[in-house]
Design a protein around this motif. Structure first.
Motif, short mmCIF file in Angstrom:
data_model
loop_
_atom_site.label_atom_id
_atom_site.label_comp_id
_atom_site.label_asym_id
_atom_site.label_seq_id
_atom_site.Cartn_x
_atom_site.Cartn_y
_atom_site.Cartn_z
N ARG A 91 0.71 -1.15 -0.01
CA ARG A 91 0.00 0.04 0.09
C ARG A 91 0.92 1.37 -0.02
O ARG A 91 2.00 1.33 0.59
CB ARG A 91 -0.98 0.14 1.17
N GLU A 92 0.37 2.27 -0.79
CA GLU A 92 1.04 3.51 -0.58
C GLU A 92 0.90 4.18 0.67
O GLU A 92 -0.19 4.40 1.37
CB GLU A 92 0.28 4.45 -1.79
N ARG A 93 1.89 4.55 1.27
CA ARG A 93 1.89 5.35 2.60
C ARG A 93 1.48 6.63 2.33
O ARG A 93 1.85 7.60 1.43
CB ARG A 93 3.40 5.59 2.95
N ALA A 94 0.72 7.24 3.29
CA ALA A 94 0.08 8.39 3.53
C ALA A 94 0.80 9.40 3.56
O ALA A 94 1.50 9.53 4.57
CB ALA A 94 -1.07 8.47 4.51
N PRO A 95 0.65 10.74 2.67
CA PRO A 95 1.67 11.67 2.71
C PRO A 95 1.23 12.61 3.85
O PRO A 95 0.97 13.76 3.67
CB PRO A 95 1.42 12.51 1.49
N VAL A 96 1.36 12.23 5.14
CA VAL A 96 0.92 12.84 6.35
C VAL A 96 1.92 13.04 7.45
O VAL A 96 3.01 11.96 7.43
CB VAL A 96 -0.33 12.33 6.95
N THR A 97 2.10 13.89 8.24
CA THR A 97 2.98 13.79 9.38
C THR A 97 2.15 14.11 10.56
O THR A 97 1.31 14.85 10.53
CB THR A 97 4.06 14.92 9.01
N PRO A 98 2.82 13.60 11.85
CA PRO A 98 2.12 14.05 13.06
C PRO A 98 2.07 15.32 13.28
O PRO A 98 2.87 16.10 12.86
CB PRO A 98 3.06 13.15 14.04
N SER A 99 1.28 15.83 14.38
CA SER A 99 1.14 17.07 14.75
C SER A 99 2.37 17.77 15.39
O SER A 99 2.43 18.97 15.82
CB SER A 99 -0.17 17.35 15.69
N GLY A 100 3.38 16.90 15.80
CA GLY A 100 4.40 17.30 16.41
C GLY A 100 4.42 17.68 17.75
O GLY A 100 5.12 18.52 18.22
N GLY A 101 3.34 17.10 18.57
CA GLY A 101 3.33 17.21 19.79
C GLY A 101 2.63 18.36 20.51
O GLY A 101 2.86 18.85 21.60
N PHE A 149 2.20 27.61 9.51
CA PHE A 149 3.47 28.28 10.10
C PHE A 149 3.10 28.32 11.62
O PHE A 149 4.07 28.21 12.36
CB PHE A 149 3.26 29.47 9.67
N GLY A 150 1.82 28.52 12.09
CA GLY A 150 1.46 28.56 13.51
C GLY A 150 1.80 27.31 14.31
O GLY A 150 2.35 27.18 15.46
N LYS A 151 1.44 26.08 13.35
CA LYS A 151 1.82 24.83 14.22
C LYS A 151 3.66 24.67 14.18
O LYS A 151 3.80 24.06 15.35
CB LYS A 151 1.37 23.66 13.36
N THR A 152 4.08 25.13 13.31
CA THR A 152 5.33 24.84 13.34
C THR A 152 6.15 26.05 14.52
O THR A 152 7.20 25.64 15.15
CB THR A 152 6.04 25.45 12.07
N PHE A 153 5.60 27.07 14.59
CA PHE A 153 5.97 28.11 15.63
C PHE A 153 5.73 27.47 17.37
O PHE A 153 6.63 27.48 18.09
CB PHE A 153 5.26 29.26 15.64
N PHE A 154 4.36 26.71 17.34
CA PHE A 154 4.21 26.04 18.62
C PHE A 154 5.08 24.93 18.68
O PHE A 154 5.49 24.48 19.89
CB PHE A 154 2.79 25.74 18.67
N GLN A 155 5.56 24.06 17.58
CA GLN A 155 6.43 22.90 17.71
C GLN A 155 7.61 23.30 18.27
O GLN A 155 8.34 22.96 19.36
CB GLN A 155 6.66 22.20 16.41
N LYS A 156 8.29 24.35 17.58
CA LYS A 156 9.67 25.02 18.20
C LYS A 156 9.39 25.50 19.78
O LYS A 156 10.36 25.11 20.47
CB LYS A 156 10.12 26.10 17.42
N ASN A 161 7.38 24.29 21.95
CA ASN A 161 7.41 23.21 23.00
C ASN A 161 8.72 22.76 22.99
O ASN A 161 8.96 22.24 24.35
CB ASN A 161 6.38 22.19 22.45
N ARG A 162 9.40 22.50 21.97
CA ARG A 162 10.76 21.66 22.36
C ARG A 162 11.83 22.65 22.87
O ARG A 162 12.47 22.07 23.63
CB ARG A 162 11.35 21.77 20.71
N GLU A 163 11.81 24.01 22.77
CA GLU A 163 12.32 24.91 23.62
C GLU A 163 12.28 24.64 25.35
O GLU A 163 13.07 24.67 26.02
CB GLU A 163 12.34 26.24 23.12
#
Length: 341
Positions: A2-12, A324-331, A333-335
């Motif tokens: 099966r083809e793998r779905a082109p999705v990524t997790p929400s990053g926590g 962009f907002g999700k990427t901001f919150f991911q960074k 949270n990591r910090e």
């Protein structure tokens, strides 16, 4: 295989952070697209005012709003007949010069009141459903964004429909809150609780397929762009391009249902204006059959260019801002996690 779905997790990121990101995206999309639709309405209205002086549909790319003008009267700042426009650029210039820059954002309040909460529910539910299907139930296929997108939109439409009905009643008859409460109670007593979801059917027929197609194409195009540039995550511009392409494709493929929904909204608006509850509105299939009989298949694709021009940039701005907002919150949270160590 099966083809793998082109999705990524929400990053926590948390659901609240997803809601903040989608709310910001909805706000920016409203600010960006509202002037385009104000100009479009004014150009349409000077040729055929308010669809024979009764009502018109305003849509900013996030949500539709029905406006009813009693006895052909204008709806405050929405419509002024004093100026003739020769085209889109001419309309921008004359509206700004004669009425002020703020006139380009007429109708923004109902958008913020209705569209922003609907968008927050919709985008947050999509991410949660997608992650649940992928990482909770282990589904890995192209059906994931189709199912998650359709279910998320179905939930958002179901939650917002009664609120939109209330808003339309208040606008069409200028009811006070006490009169509105009596009106709703009377409607529920006569037709049951399902009367609060009047117009739900044609909305679902358009919005659920649109959402399923949109997310399917968005995830696919985004994955192709990432693979082409050898990136693990999409950049802001990649999300913007993927959103525009997927929005345009979904808008074209669901255009017939958009035409039918607009016709039904206008019909319901005229009934509200005339206070005529006895007549049952035409069904979706009756309206579609009438359009086919009057105008053929071309009638079902009326407004092709305006819809694409409006929906594509709205989808692009919304999804790129959201990502962009999700990427901001991911960074963020990591910090925070690193500082806690």
């Amino acid at each position: 295989m099966r083809e793998r779905a082109p999705v990524t997790p929400s990053g926590g990121i948390t659901p609240m952070q997803q809601m903040l990101a989608s709310g910001t995206g909805a706000l920016l999309t409203s600010l960006f697209v509202t002037p385009l639709d104000v100009v479009k309405i004014r150009l349409q209205a000077q040729g055929s005012p308010f669809y024979q002086g009764k009502c018109f549909v305003y849509c900013n790319g996030l949500m539709d709003h029905l406006y009813v003008c009693q006895n052909g009267a204008s709806c405050t700042s929405w419509y002024k007949t004093s100026t003739h426009f020769s085209g889109t650029l001419d309309a921008f210039v004359k509206i700004t010069r004669n009425e002020g820059v703020r006139s380009l954002w007429s109708g923004l309040p109902p958008t913020l009141v209705m569209a922003v909460p609907a968008t927050v529910i919709y985008f947050t539910c999509y991410d949660q459903l997608r992650d649940f299907l992928c990482f909770g139930m282990g589904y890995q296929g192209i059906q994931v964004p189709l199912v998650a997108g359709g279910l998320a939109r179905l939930g958002a439409v179901t939650v917002i429909s009664p609120l939109e009905l209330v808003r339309t009643k208040m606008q069409s008859r200028q009811l006070t809150y006490s009169e509105l409460r009596v009106c709703i109670r009377s409607s529920v007593a006569q037709e049951g609780w399902l009367s609060l979801w009047r117009g739900w059917g044609p909305t679902v027929l358009r919005d659920v397929p649109f959402s399923a197609l949109y997310w399917f194409n968005y995830e696919l195009v985004k994955a192709k762009l990432c693979a082409g540039y050898s990136l693990s995550e999409a950049s802001f511009m990649m999300s913007f391009v993927a959103g525009a392409i997927s929005g345009a494709v979904a808008a074209v493929m669901t255009l017939p249902f958009d035409v039918v929904k607009t016709q039904r909204q206008i019909q319901l608006g005229e009934m509200e204006m005339l206070a005529a509850p006895a007549k049952k509105p035409s069904s979706t299939w009756q309206i579609m059959s009438r359009i086919l009989a009057d105008s053929g298949y071309r009638g079902l694709f009326a407004g092709f260019l305006p819809r694409v021009v409006k929906v594509a940039p709205a989808c692009a701005v919304m999804i790129s801002t959201y990502e962009f907002g999700k990427t901001f919150f991911q960074k963020l949270n990591r910090e925070r996690a690193l500082r806690a160590l």
